[in-house]
Design a protein around this motif. Structure first.
Motif, PDB file in Angstrom:
ATOM      1  N   GLY A   1      20.482  29.868  53.776  1.00  0.00           N
ATOM      2  CA  GLY A   1      20.066  31.069  54.488  1.00  0.00           C
ATOM      3  C   GLY A   1      19.833  32.267  53.590  1.00  0.00           C
ATOM      4  N   ALA A   2      20.470  32.311  52.418  1.00  0.00           N
ATOM      5  CA  ALA A   2      20.361  33.499  51.563  1.00  0.00           C
ATOM      6  C   ALA A   2      20.814  33.172  50.143  1.00  0.00           C
ATOM      7  N   THR A   3      20.392  34.016  49.251  1.00  0.00           N
ATOM      8  CA  THR A   3      20.860  33.928  47.869  1.00  0.00           C
ATOM      9  C   THR A   3      21.616  35.214  47.579  1.00  0.00           C
ATOM     10  N   ARG A   4      22.809  35.062  47.053  1.00  0.00           N
ATOM     11  CA  ARG A   4      23.620  36.237  46.720  1.00  0.00           C
ATOM     12  C   ARG A   4      23.639  36.401  45.202  1.00  0.00           C
ATOM     13  N   ILE A   5      23.477  37.643  44.754  1.00  0.00           N
ATOM     14  CA  ILE A   5      23.447  37.926  43.316  1.00  0.00           C
ATOM     15  C   ILE A   5      24.612  38.855  42.988  1.00  0.00           C
ATOM     16  N   TYR A   6      25.339  38.497  41.931  1.00  0.00           N
ATOM     17  CA  TYR A   6      26.498  39.276  41.492  1.00  0.00           C
ATOM     18  C   TYR A   6      26.337  39.602  40.013  1.00  0.00           C
ATOM     19  N   ALA A   7      26.810  40.769  39.623  1.00  0.00           N
ATOM     20  CA  ALA A   7      26.825  41.167  38.213  1.00  0.00           C
ATOM     21  C   ALA A   7      28.229  41.647  37.881  1.00  0.00           C
TER      22      ALA A   7
END
Length: 165
Positions: A128-134
């Motif tokens: 359903g979605a792509t999550r991006i973390y830094a």
């Protein structure tokens, strides 16, 4: 016995002739060397002036070379200082974040400078979605907890850093 004496006499004569030729050759070489020495150090005003000019030219070239070397050393130090703060370490790990998605669509990317400062960027791909973390990295450590793949990416980045033990 007369033949042995004759052979002995001939052999000694040949050795004496070879020795004489050798001595004459050495004398000729020594004469040439002495003439070169006298010509080089004759003490004539022209040669002294020529040698002074040649020495001055060499001194000027040495001075120019020293100045250029100093400029190159300063430039190399500047480049080294700048290089320490550029991206040197890159680590990239692809993985499957969720069991219900196919393929290794998620990833962790570590970008660090020469001192181990930088960032780890992670993207977790889901249906359903792509999550991006830094997450920040300081001295090869992060104040945020890193996942297994993020640790792997950071370890890969550390291997590529120039001059890092």
């Amino acid at each position: 016995m007369d033949i042995a004496l004759l052979i002995w006499t001939i052999a000694v004569t040949i050795l004496v002739v070879v020795g004489i030729v050798w001595v004459l050759d050495l004398q000729a070489r020594l004469g040439r060397l002495q003439r070169r020495h006298e010509k080089l150090f004759a003490g004539e005003a022209e040669q002294d002036a020529g040698m002074a000019v040649a020495l001055q030219n060499l001194a000027d070239r040495l001075s120019e070379t020293n100045a250029r070397t100093e400029r190159l050393v300063a430039r190399a130090e500047q480049i080294d200082a700048t290089l320490a703060h550029t991206v040197q370490g890159v680590g990239f790990v692809r993985f499957r974040a969720f069991q219900d998605t196919g393929g290794d669509q998620s990833f962790a990317l570590a970008l660090t400078d020469g001192e181990g400062n930088g960032v780890v960027v992670s993207a977790l791909y889901g249906r359903g979605a792509t999550r991006i973390y830094a997450k920040p990295i300081e001295g090869w450590l992060s104040p945020k907890s890193l996942g297994e793949e993020e640790e792997q990416a950071l370890a890969e980045a550390r291997q590529f850093v120039i001059g890092h033990d």
